[in-house]
Design a protein around this motif. Structure first.
Motif, PDB file in Angstrom:
ATOM      1  N   CYS A 125       0.828  -1.213   0.000  1.00  0.00           N
ATOM      2  CA  CYS A 125       0.000   0.000   0.000  1.00  0.00           C
ATOM      3  C   CYS A 125       0.863   1.264   0.000  1.00  0.00           C
ATOM      4  CB  CYS A 125      -0.951   0.001   1.191  1.00  0.00           C
ATOM      5  SG  CYS A 125      -2.305  -1.184   1.002  1.00  0.00           S
ATOM      6  N   GLU A 126       1.994   1.213   0.701  1.00  0.00           N
ATOM      7  CA  GLU A 126       2.901   2.370   0.689  1.00  0.00           C
ATOM      8  C   GLU A 126       3.531   2.540  -0.693  1.00  0.00           C
ATOM      9  OE1 GLU A 126       5.513   1.501   3.952  1.00  0.00           O
ATOM     10  OE2 GLU A 126       4.056   2.232   5.444  1.00  0.00           O
ATOM     11  N   ASP A 127       3.954   1.429  -1.295  1.00  0.00           N
ATOM     12  CA  ASP A 127       4.618   1.496  -2.606  1.00  0.00           C
ATOM     13  C   ASP A 127       3.671   1.943  -3.714  1.00  0.00           C
ATOM     14  OD1 ASP A 127       6.942   0.619  -1.423  1.00  0.00           O
ATOM     15  OD2 ASP A 127       6.672  -1.483  -1.997  1.00  0.00           O
ATOM     16  N   PHE A 128       2.428   1.446  -3.665  1.00  0.00           N
ATOM     17  CA  PHE A 128       1.491   1.697  -4.761  1.00  0.00           C
ATOM     18  C   PHE A 128       0.435   2.761  -4.418  1.00  0.00           C
ATOM     19  CE2 PHE A 128       3.349  -2.267  -6.120  1.00  0.00           C
ATOM     20  CZ  PHE A 128       3.312  -2.222  -7.510  1.00  0.00           C
ATOM     21  N   GLU A 129       0.553   3.338  -3.223  1.00  0.00           N
ATOM     22  CA  GLU A 129      -0.346   4.413  -2.773  1.00  0.00           C
ATOM     23  C   GLU A 129      -1.802   3.967  -2.697  1.00  0.00           C
ATOM     24  OE1 GLU A 129       0.618   7.755  -5.284  1.00  0.00           O
ATOM     25  OE2 GLU A 129       2.512   8.082  -4.262  1.00  0.00           O
ATOM     26  N   TYR A 130      -2.018   2.970  -1.849  1.00  0.00           N
ATOM     27  CA  TYR A 130      -3.365   2.494  -1.535  1.00  0.00           C
ATOM     28  C   TYR A 130      -3.581   2.601  -0.024  1.00  0.00           C
ATOM     29  CZ  TYR A 130      -4.376   0.425  -6.124  1.00  0.00           C
ATOM     30  OH  TYR A 130      -4.641   0.247  -7.452  1.00  0.00           O
ATOM     31  N   THR A 131      -4.837   2.685   0.374  1.00  0.00           N
ATOM     32  CA  THR A 131      -5.198   2.594   1.794  1.00  0.00           C
ATOM     33  C   THR A 131      -5.608   1.150   2.076  1.00  0.00           C
ATOM     34  OG1 THR A 131      -6.003   4.863   1.799  1.00  0.00           O
ATOM     35  CG2 THR A 131      -6.795   3.438   3.570  1.00  0.00           C
ATOM     36  N   PRO A 132      -5.011   0.498   3.082  1.00  0.00           N
ATOM     37  CA  PRO A 132      -5.401  -0.888   3.360  1.00  0.00           C
ATOM     38  C   PRO A 132      -6.743  -0.973   4.083  1.00  0.00           C
ATOM     39  CG  PRO A 132      -3.637  -0.197   4.856  1.00  0.00           C
ATOM     40  CD  PRO A 132      -3.910   0.960   3.947  1.00  0.00           C
ATOM     41  N   VAL A 133      -7.595  -1.896   3.644  1.00  0.00           N
ATOM     42  CA  VAL A 133      -8.828  -2.225   4.376  1.00  0.00           C
ATOM     43  C   VAL A 133      -8.696  -3.702   4.742  1.00  0.00           C
ATOM     44  CG1 VAL A 133     -11.351  -2.275   4.332  1.00  0.00           C
ATOM     45  CG2 VAL A 133     -10.128  -0.537   2.997  1.00  0.00           C
ATOM     46  N   VAL A 134      -8.362  -3.949   6.015  1.00  0.00           N
ATOM     47  CA  VAL A 134      -7.938  -5.292   6.434  1.00  0.00           C
ATOM     48  C   VAL A 134      -9.041  -5.978   7.241  1.00  0.00           C
ATOM     49  CG1 VAL A 134      -6.161  -6.561   7.701  1.00  0.00           C
ATOM     50  CG2 VAL A 134      -5.579  -4.432   6.573  1.00  0.00           C
ATOM     51  N   PHE A 135      -9.215  -7.272   6.991  1.00  0.00           N
ATOM     52  CA  PHE A 135     -10.195  -8.046   7.758  1.00  0.00           C
ATOM     53  C   PHE A 135      -9.826  -9.528   7.655  1.00  0.00           C
ATOM     54  CE2 PHE A 135     -11.618  -7.317   3.454  1.00  0.00           C
ATOM     55  CZ  PHE A 135     -12.110  -8.536   3.020  1.00  0.00           C
ATOM     56  N   THR A 136     -10.556 -10.367   8.364  1.00  0.00           N
ATOM     57  CA  THR A 136     -10.391 -11.813   8.223  1.00  0.00           C
ATOM     58  C   THR A 136     -11.704 -12.377   7.709  1.00  0.00           C
ATOM     59  OG1 THR A 136      -8.849 -11.834  10.067  1.00  0.00           O
ATOM     60  CG2 THR A 136      -9.758 -13.943   9.406  1.00  0.00           C
ATOM     61  N   ALA A 137     -11.616 -13.220   6.702  1.00  0.00           N
ATOM     62  CA  ALA A 137     -12.814 -13.870   6.156  1.00  0.00           C
ATOM     63  C   ALA A 137     -12.683 -15.369   6.387  1.00  0.00           C
ATOM     64  CB  ALA A 137     -12.950 -13.579   4.665  1.00  0.00           C
ATOM     65  N   ASN A 138     -13.742 -15.970   6.913  1.00  0.00           N
ATOM     66  CA  ASN A 138     -13.690 -17.397   7.249  1.00  0.00           C
ATOM     67  C   ASN A 138     -14.738 -18.197   6.491  1.00  0.00           C
ATOM     68  OD1 ASN A 138     -11.593 -17.303   9.258  1.00  0.00           O
ATOM     69  ND2 ASN A 138     -13.052 -16.242  10.579  1.00  0.00           N
ATOM     70  N   GLN A 139     -14.493 -19.498   6.450  1.00  0.00           N
ATOM     71  CA  GLN A 139     -15.478 -20.427   5.915  1.00  0.00           C
ATOM     72  C   GLN A 139     -15.537 -21.606   6.884  1.00  0.00           C
ATOM     73  OE1 GLN A 139     -12.092 -21.716   2.870  1.00  0.00           O
ATOM     74  NE2 GLN A 139     -14.041 -22.529   2.303  1.00  0.00           N
ATOM     75  N   THR A 140     -16.617 -22.338   6.834  1.00  0.00           N
ATOM     76  CA  THR A 140     -16.750 -23.487   7.728  1.00  0.00           C
ATOM     77  C   THR A 140     -16.208 -24.737   7.039  1.00  0.00           C
ATOM     78  OG1 THR A 140     -18.667 -22.472   8.754  1.00  0.00           O
ATOM     79  CG2 THR A 140     -18.382 -24.818   9.117  1.00  0.00           C
ATOM     80  N   VAL A 141     -15.194 -25.334   7.657  1.00  0.00           N
ATOM     81  CA  VAL A 141     -14.582 -26.561   7.125  1.00  0.00           C
ATOM     82  C   VAL A 141     -14.662 -27.608   8.223  1.00  0.00           C
ATOM     83  CG1 VAL A 141     -12.506 -27.594   6.145  1.00  0.00           C
ATOM     84  CG2 VAL A 141     -12.990 -25.174   5.747  1.00  0.00           C
ATOM     85  N   ASN A 142     -15.407 -28.686   7.967  1.00  0.00           N
ATOM     86  CA  ASN A 142     -15.604 -29.741   8.976  1.00  0.00           C
ATOM     87  C   ASN A 142     -15.995 -29.156  10.338  1.00  0.00           C
ATOM     88  OD1 ASN A 142     -14.815 -31.588   7.014  1.00  0.00           O
ATOM     89  ND2 ASN A 142     -12.661 -31.360   7.550  1.00  0.00           N
ATOM     90  N   GLY A 143     -16.924 -28.217  10.301  1.00  0.00           N
ATOM     91  CA  GLY A 143     -17.447 -27.648  11.543  1.00  0.00           C
ATOM     92  C   GLY A 143     -16.572 -26.590  12.195  1.00  0.00           C
ATOM     93  N   LYS A 144     -15.407 -26.284  11.568  1.00  0.00           N
ATOM     94  CA  LYS A 144     -14.511 -25.263  12.133  1.00  0.00           C
ATOM     95  C   LYS A 144     -14.465 -24.051  11.220  1.00  0.00           C
ATOM     96  CE  LYS A 144     -10.993 -28.002  14.521  1.00  0.00           C
ATOM     97  NZ  LYS A 144      -9.961 -28.890  13.991  1.00  0.00           N
TER      98      LYS A 144
END
Length: 312
Positions: A168-187
């Motif tokens: 983001c610093e090199d290419f001049e972007y603002t980071p929008v950070v998060f975690t995305a999950n999926q359910t795999v074998n109940g986890k």
């Protein structure tokens, strides 16, 4: 700045198969039992060729590069993970989680683009991070809003936050950070690439909000999308499993906007979702990518590296 391009780089596979090195954290990959590797590759080539034809029919400029037999690169069909092209003539090269994917990076592809009149000013190379097992897999990990200069990124073993911030610093972007999950074998497990659960068009965003378990993070993503005037089309985890998040808006003939996805993704959408997407696009282009999706665990978006480079 522009969000969409008319030029797409695609790599035609010669050794396509399920990549055992990526299957450890790509839960969409499955082995096709009792089918010879040559048959899997031949089917993938058929799907690839039909897909390219559909793109060309709507006026997209597709640059097709043939993969090479050596080194053995089963995932070469997904070039958007190792390279990104930008309007100022800069090119990003990215560190890859799977060792056999690192061989996909090819200098001759840059030479070919220059031969075709594209200008490359600077190569920003992050691949050294592989030596310390830190990864950021191109526009698989980075969902770029090129107009509003935001980089949406779902953190995972293939998307490192420090490296994202460096990008983001090199290419001049603002980071929008998060975690995305999926359910795999109940986890709940991290989704390996942001572009599996999210797609950005000029005036809309397709996103699986339910995959962002943290309410604060979810609110923050929605806030960013809304303040940039994007209509949010929310998809379910079941639709994500059918690659409905893995779409790309492209420019066809006469600068008309098209939304490209796999047939499986299209078939998983509701009538309402299709109607909403059609408001933002001239048409939707869907192509059958069943073999590529099953063995590769990636879909239409992953196959297209967008070329934004200036032309001489």
């Amino acid at each position: 700045m522009q969000q969409t391009t008319n030029t797409i780089l695609m790599v035609r596979p010669v050794n396509f198969r399920m990549n055992e090195q990526t299957a450890v954290n790509n839960y969409y990959q499955k082995a096709i039992d009792n089918v010879l590797p040559e048959t899997v590759n031949a089917k993938a080539q058929q799907e690839f060729d039909a897909f390219v034809k559909k793109l060309q029919n709507i006026g997209v400029n597709v640059i097709v590069v043939q993969d090479t037999v050596e080194p053995n690169t089963p995932d070469s069909i997904f070039p958007n993970n190792w390279i990104s092209f930008h309007q100022n003539g800069n090119v990003g090269l990215y560190p890859m989680f799977a060792e056999n994917r690192r061989f996909e990076r090819r200098e001759d592809i840059l030479d070919l683009l220059e031969e075709k009149g594209f200008e490359i000013n600077q190569i920003v190379d992050y691949t050294d991070a592989e030596t310390v097992s830190v990864f950021l897999e191109g526009t698989g990990s980075l969902l770029l809003d090129r107009v509003h200069r935001k980089a949406y990124c779902a953190l995972s073993p293939r998307a490192n936050e420090d490296l994202l911030i460096e990008f983001c610093e090199d290419f001049e972007y603002t980071p929008v950070v998060f975690t995305a999950n999926q359910t795999v074998n109940g986890k709940r497990m991290p989704i390996y690439h942001t572009n599996v659960m999210m797609a950005l068009g000029e005036t809309f965003a397709v996103i699986c909000l339910a995959s962002i378990d943290d309410k604060k993070e979810r609110k923050n993503v929605i806030k960013h999308l809304k303040e940039d005037g994007k209509e949010i089309i929310d998809i379910t985890e079941s639709q994500v499993n059918n690659f409905a998040g893995n779409m790309l808006q492209v420019k066809g003939a006469n600068n008309k906007l098209y939304l490209v996805m796999s047939q499986a993704a299209y078939d998983s959408l509701t009538n309402n979702q299709i109607e909403t997407l059609k408001k933002h696009n001239t048409d939707i282009v869907a192509s059958s990518l069943d073999t590529i999706e099953t063995c590769g665990g990636g879909s239409a978006r992953c196959m297209m590296a967008e070329v934004f480079l200036p032309q001489a």
